[in-house]
Scaffold this active site. Structure first.
Site, mmCIF file in Angstrom:
data_model
loop_
_atom_site.group_PDB
_atom_site.id
_atom_site.type_symbol
_atom_site.label_atom_id
_atom_site.label_comp_id
_atom_site.label_asym_id
_atom_site.label_seq_id
_atom_site.Cartn_x
_atom_site.Cartn_y
_atom_site.Cartn_z
ATOM 1 N N CYS A 1 0.880 -1.161 0.000
ATOM 2 C CA CYS A 1 0.000 0.000 0.000
ATOM 3 C C CYS A 1 0.918 1.210 0.000
ATOM 4 O O CYS A 1 2.109 1.084 0.260
ATOM 5 C CB CYS A 1 -0.856 0.038 1.259
ATOM 6 S SG CYS A 1 -1.857 -1.434 1.473
ATOM 7 N N ARG B 1 1.654 1.211 -5.936
ATOM 8 C CA ARG B 1 1.788 0.284 -4.811
ATOM 9 C C ARG B 1 0.470 -0.412 -4.453
ATOM 10 O O ARG B 1 0.443 -1.355 -3.671
ATOM 11 C CB ARG B 1 2.294 1.029 -3.573
ATOM 12 C CG ARG B 1 3.642 1.681 -3.772
ATOM 13 C CD ARG B 1 4.071 2.376 -2.494
ATOM 14 N NE ARG B 1 4.278 1.408 -1.441
ATOM 15 C CZ ARG B 1 5.406 0.775 -1.212
ATOM 16 N NH1 ARG B 1 6.444 0.998 -1.981
ATOM 17 N NH2 ARG B 1 5.506 -0.085 -0.227
ATOM 18 N N TRP C 1 -3.762 -1.794 -1.326
ATOM 19 C CA TRP C 1 -3.818 -3.096 -1.994
ATOM 20 C C TRP C 1 -4.306 -4.056 -0.918
ATOM 21 O O TRP C 1 -3.607 -4.317 0.056
ATOM 22 C CB TRP C 1 -2.426 -3.487 -2.494
ATOM 23 C CG TRP C 1 -2.418 -4.781 -3.264
ATOM 24 C CD1 TRP C 1 -2.677 -4.934 -4.590
ATOM 25 C CD2 TRP C 1 -2.102 -6.081 -2.759
ATOM 26 N NE1 TRP C 1 -2.561 -6.258 -4.937
ATOM 27 C CE2 TRP C 1 -2.204 -6.985 -3.839
ATOM 28 C CE3 TRP C 1 -1.750 -6.580 -1.507
ATOM 29 C CZ2 TRP C 1 -1.965 -8.347 -3.701
ATOM 30 C CZ3 TRP C 1 -1.513 -7.935 -1.363
ATOM 31 C CH2 TRP C 1 -1.620 -8.807 -2.461
ATOM 32 N N ASN D 1 0.630 0.084 6.068
ATOM 33 C CA ASN D 1 1.057 -0.765 4.951
ATOM 34 C C ASN D 1 1.694 -2.006 5.562
ATOM 35 O O ASN D 1 2.677 -1.889 6.293
ATOM 36 C CB ASN D 1 2.075 0.011 4.097
ATOM 37 C CG ASN D 1 2.774 -0.864 3.083
ATOM 38 O OD1 ASN D 1 2.216 -1.847 2.613
ATOM 39 N ND2 ASN D 1 4.005 -0.509 2.742
ATOM 40 N N GLY D 2 1.125 -3.175 5.299
ATOM 41 C CA GLY D 2 1.695 -4.397 5.869
ATOM 42 C C GLY D 2 0.608 -5.291 6.407
ATOM 43 O O GLY D 2 -0.572 -5.150 6.048
ATOM 44 N N GLU E 1 8.963 -15.487 -18.824
ATOM 45 C CA GLU E 1 8.730 -14.053 -18.630
ATOM 46 C C GLU E 1 7.673 -13.537 -19.606
ATOM 47 O O GLU E 1 6.805 -12.742 -19.236
ATOM 48 C CB GLU E 1 10.073 -13.312 -18.784
ATOM 49 C CG GLU E 1 10.012 -11.793 -18.729
ATOM 50 C CD GLU E 1 9.449 -11.222 -17.446
ATOM 51 O OE1 GLU E 1 9.229 -11.966 -16.471
ATOM 52 O OE2 GLU E 1 9.174 -10.000 -17.429
ATOM 53 N N LYS F 1 4.181 -11.789 -18.473
ATOM 54 C CA LYS F 1 3.768 -10.445 -18.924
ATOM 55 C C LYS F 1 2.357 -10.497 -19.498
ATOM 56 O O LYS F 1 1.537 -9.631 -19.213
ATOM 57 C CB LYS F 1 4.703 -9.908 -20.007
ATOM 58 C CG LYS F 1 6.052 -9.387 -19.623
ATOM 59 C CD LYS F 1 6.091 -8.128 -18.798
ATOM 60 C CE LYS F 1 5.975 -8.464 -17.335
ATOM 61 N NZ LYS F 1 7.176 -8.618 -16.592
ATOM 62 N N GLU G 1 -0.299 -11.065 -16.644
ATOM 63 C CA GLU G 1 -0.572 -10.028 -15.655
ATOM 64 C C GLU G 1 -1.244 -8.799 -16.239
ATOM 65 O O GLU G 1 -2.000 -8.140 -15.541
ATOM 66 C CB GLU G 1 0.665 -9.676 -14.813
ATOM 67 C CG GLU G 1 1.830 -9.093 -15.523
ATOM 68 C CD GLU G 1 3.002 -8.832 -14.585
ATOM 69 O OE1 GLU G 1 2.840 -8.761 -13.369
ATOM 70 O OE2 GLU G 1 4.122 -8.674 -15.112
ATOM 71 N N HIS H 1 5.819 -33.573 -23.783
ATOM 72 C CA HIS H 1 5.504 -34.303 -22.544
ATOM 73 C C HIS H 1 4.170 -33.855 -21.936
ATOM 74 O O HIS H 1 3.911 -34.114 -20.770
ATOM 75 C CB HIS H 1 6.634 -34.120 -21.527
ATOM 76 C CG HIS H 1 7.936 -34.686 -21.997
ATOM 77 N ND1 HIS H 1 8.170 -36.039 -22.086
ATOM 78 C CD2 HIS H 1 9.053 -34.079 -22.453
ATOM 79 C CE1 HIS H 1 9.384 -36.247 -22.546
ATOM 80 N NE2 HIS H 1 9.943 -35.078 -22.791
ATOM 81 N N LYS I 1 2.795 -2.987 -7.328
ATOM 82 C CA LYS I 1 4.174 -2.970 -7.800
ATOM 83 C C LYS I 1 5.131 -3.709 -6.869
ATOM 84 O O LYS I 1 5.995 -4.436 -7.312
ATOM 85 C CB LYS I 1 4.620 -1.519 -7.987
ATOM 86 C CG LYS I 1 6.000 -1.358 -8.584
ATOM 87 C CD LYS I 1 6.010 -1.772 -10.035
ATOM 88 C CE LYS I 1 7.391 -1.746 -10.651
ATOM 89 N NZ LYS I 1 7.459 -2.581 -11.855
HETATM 90 O O1 M6R Z 1 10.394 -5.774 -6.728
HETATM 91 P P1 M6R Z 1 10.701 -7.220 -7.038
HETATM 92 O O2 M6R Z 1 11.575 -7.378 -8.228
HETATM 93 O O3 M6R Z 1 11.221 -7.967 -5.860
HETATM 94 O O4 M6R Z 1 9.289 -7.841 -7.404
HETATM 95 C C1 M6R Z 1 9.155 -9.204 -7.675
HETATM 96 C C2 M6R Z 1 7.820 -9.494 -8.318
HETATM 97 O O5 M6R Z 1 6.780 -9.136 -7.470
HETATM 98 C C3 M6R Z 1 7.661 -8.759 -9.646
HETATM 99 O O6 M6R Z 1 8.690 -9.063 -10.531
HETATM 100 C C4 M6R Z 1 6.314 -9.108 -10.294
HETATM 101 O O7 M6R Z 1 6.306 -10.442 -10.688
HETATM 102 C C5 M6R Z 1 6.035 -8.184 -11.471
HETATM 103 N N1 M6R Z 1 4.683 -7.748 -11.459
HETATM 104 C C6 M6R Z 1 6.304 -8.804 -12.784
HETATM 105 O O8 M6R Z 1 6.015 -7.968 -13.853
#
Ligand code: M6R
Length: 615
Positions: free
Chosen positions: A2, A27, A75, A101-102, A488, A492, A495, A511, A610
């Site tokens: 957050c 965030r 969040w 936040n937490g 990756e 992408k 998400e 497989h 984020k």
């Molecule tokens: O800030 P970080 O690199 O530690 O974050 C790790 C993941 O949360 C982050 O890479 C997440 O998977 C992204 N949304 C990917 O695009």
């Protein structure tokens, strides 16, 4: 997870907090709220939805101003996103308001105790429990807000950064942190609070980053008091000069931060290499490695811990380190590593990769590694972040602020650092000859141009996106260095477009996943690696003969696969270890354009934030 903002001074706090929250919206963005002291009472406004919704609500009010206030963008962890669960939360008497936040892990036990003592609750949040615990202690012990916060925090288990205000002491804000970030902007007779420094960059370049376990009682007419939460000892924090460039956190004419950040990748790589890659001298200078070179030379194993996209960068590093430096590498999800009793001791090196430097699982993993005696090396983007401070040594990626929730330039700069380390260690360990070393660094030096060339395929990729945007499932296939790229690419797409996608090593297709192939299932195949070219060609044929649609990422001038694929995206040729630099970018662009065409919120996809500062 957050975002927290606060202000205390003589200006109108509302616009400062509102704009600050907008900068922290990355965030979390499922609800927002602000509480101000208007000189007479605490006034609070909060609602489900984005900050723009809150802004609209508040704009209908005749007055909403004050010189002191706190704000929050959420969040959700405990309790669904709705008005009631939004922050700030207030105590039963309405005297104390906090933003948090937490996660307070023992909140249900505390809540039960408070209910038995006559407290009642309106939300499902752990934060409302905390604010009432503070109130309960304040009344019971007859103490001021600062002491009540301190006593309460000593009773809770979990992670937090908080900001609290109390109508009985309206000229102060109490802040504290443990496991979630918090910094204080120091102006002239005014203070700013932020989960990071971006909310107050317009006002001051001086900031204090609270350390884990520290709190501050920020006051208007007296010096601010900094102390530890666990005991009464005072701390004397350093005021740091912020070097963040405000222009870098703006969209600069791009429709989305994500697109801007994709296009920033050539310059981000240059920023990562600056001062490190010294071609004329034929050296790689990295003080984090140089200062601890004995450790890197004597270790038998490197363990990489990370999450999400950063974990994918770690997987690429595994191929790089083993091939180039002949060091054994294990790559672990930080969330698994931290609970797995890993066999790690003082001869081990643990590399933590994190864009934000705040990911709770990665942080916990390095704390565990340090406890077991390992040497921890942090690769972070956010300067001054918790992981960068906890690590024994490390390298910043210098990608600049990454605002889009989907990580793009952070990934490319992470693999830049990891490649530098692999080549540097390869040379230091005597695995690479001087000639091989030079070949690697010269190829790395040319990668910016190659990335720029890939970006020139943007329009073509946009057209391909239009053709496959209605797919409900996609398969991403790659081998060797490009297997993590496939993962990756799939992440992408998932998400930001909400299309289900899976990444697989191409050879694994037979497989199981091949059963999924039909005319509705596009496969995105990375087919740049010469070593595996014929094998991938066979995979392509297998998909084609089952009527699957094929989008192939190939080297310029490719002959075979281009003939069979439905669409091809050509990228400039480079050495195997550097192919992820040119193959990842088309996949980022493909996901971006699909998501835009589907009308998704690209920069703030649903359910995500984020930085994940909770478990
Ligand atoms: O800030 P970080 O690199 O530690 O974050 C790790 C993941 O949360 C982050 O890479 C997440 O998977 C992204 N949304 C990917 O695009």
């Amino acid at each position: 997870m957050c975002g927290i903002v606060g202000y205390l001074g003589s200006k109108n706090a509302y616009p400062i907090i509102l704009e600050g929250l907008k900068r922290l919206e990355y965030r979390g963005y499922d609800s927002a709220g602000i509480c101000l002291y208007n000189g007479n009472k605490l006034i609070s406004n909060k609602s489900k939805g984005k900050i723009s919704k809150l802004e609209k609500r508040i704009s209908k009010l005749k007055t909403f101003h004050g010189n002191i206030g706190i704000g929050h963008t959420r969040w959700a962890t405990h309790g669904e996103p709705n008005d009631k669960n939004s922050h700030p939360h207030s105590s039963n008497s309405n005297d104390i308001h906090i933003v948090h936040n937490g996660i307070i892990e023992n909140y249900s036990a505390v809540k039960e105790e408070l209910i038995n003592k006559g407290f009642h609750f309106h939300s499902e949040t752990d934060t409302e429990v905390l604010v009432n615990l503070i109130e309960y202690i304040q009344i019971k012990e007859n103490v001021k807000l600062g002491e009540a916060v301190q006593l309460a925090l000593n009773q809770v288990i979990g992670a937090y950064s908080i900001a609290a205000i109390d109508i009985k002491k309206p000229d102060e804000i109490v802040v504290a942190r443990l496991g979630s970030p918090l910094c204080i902007g120091v102006g002239k007779d005014e203070y700013f609070i932020g989960s990071d420094a971006t909310p107050f960059l317009d006002y001051t370049k001086k900031a204090i980053y609270l350390k884990d376990g520290e709190m501050a009682i920020i006051r208007n007419h007296k010096p601010t008091q900094y102390r530890k939460i666990a005991d009464d000892s005072f701390t004397n924090p350093t005021v740091e000069k912020l070097e963040i460039d405000l222009a870098k956190i703006q969209k600069k004419g791009f429709d989305h931060f994500m697109l801007k950040e994709i296009f920033e990748q050539p310059s981000a790589v240059i920023d990562t290499l600056r001062g490190r890659l010294r071609l004329k001298k034929g050296i790689i200078k990295m003080s984090g490695i140089d200062d601890f070179i004995d450790k890197f030379l004597s270790t038998n194993k490197i363990t990489i811990v990370a999450c999400g996209t950063s974990w994918h960068a770690g997987l690429i590093a595994e191929y790089m380190f083993e091939k180039i430096a002949k060091i054994s590498v294990e790559v672990e999800y930080a969330s698994e590593f931290r609970y797995r009793n890993p066999v790690i001791d003082k001869s081990d090196i643990v590399i933590a990769i994190s864009q934000s430097g705040e990911t709770a699982d990665t942080l916990a993993a390095i704390k565990l590694a340090k406890k077991q005696g390992a040497f921890v090396y942090g690769i972070c983007n956010v300067v001054g972040s918790t992981i960068s401070r906890e690590a024994d040594a490390g390298s910043y990626t210098h990608a600049g602020p990454e605002i889009g929730v989907a990580s793009t330039k952070a990934f490319i700069t992470q693999i830049t650092i990891l490649f530098l380390i692999a080549v540097k260690l390869g040379k230091s360990r005597g695995v690479l000859s001087s000639k091989q070393f030079r070949e690697y660094i010269y190829e790395l030096n040319s990668i910016k141009k190659k990335i720029t060339k890939v970006l020139s395929s943007n329009d073509k990729i946009k057209k391909i996106a239009a053709k496959i945007k209605n797919a409900t499932n996609c398969l991403y296939l790659g081998r060797g260095y490009n297997f993590p790229v496939a993962l990756e690419g799939a992440l992408k797409l998932k998400e930001i477009s909400y299309i289900h996608a899976e990444g697989y090593p191409a050879a694994e297709m037979k497989h199981g996943p091949i059963a999924l192939i039909d005319k509705n299932m596009p496969s995105i195949i990375i087919a740049t690696n010469k070593l595996y070219y014929d094998k991938i060609l066979s995979n392509v044929q297998e998909i084609k003969s089952r009527k699957g649609k094929i989008i192939a990422v190939v080297f310029e001038g490719d002959k075979e696969i281009s003939k069979i694929a439905d669409y091809t995206i050509e990228v400039p040729e480079t050495i195997p270890a550097l192919t992820p630099f040119v193959t990842t970018i088309p996949l980022q662009l493909l996901s971006y354009h699909i998501a835009v065409k589907l009308g998704r919120n690209v920069d703030q996809p649903r359910n995500l934030a984020k930085s994940v500062t909770v478990e």
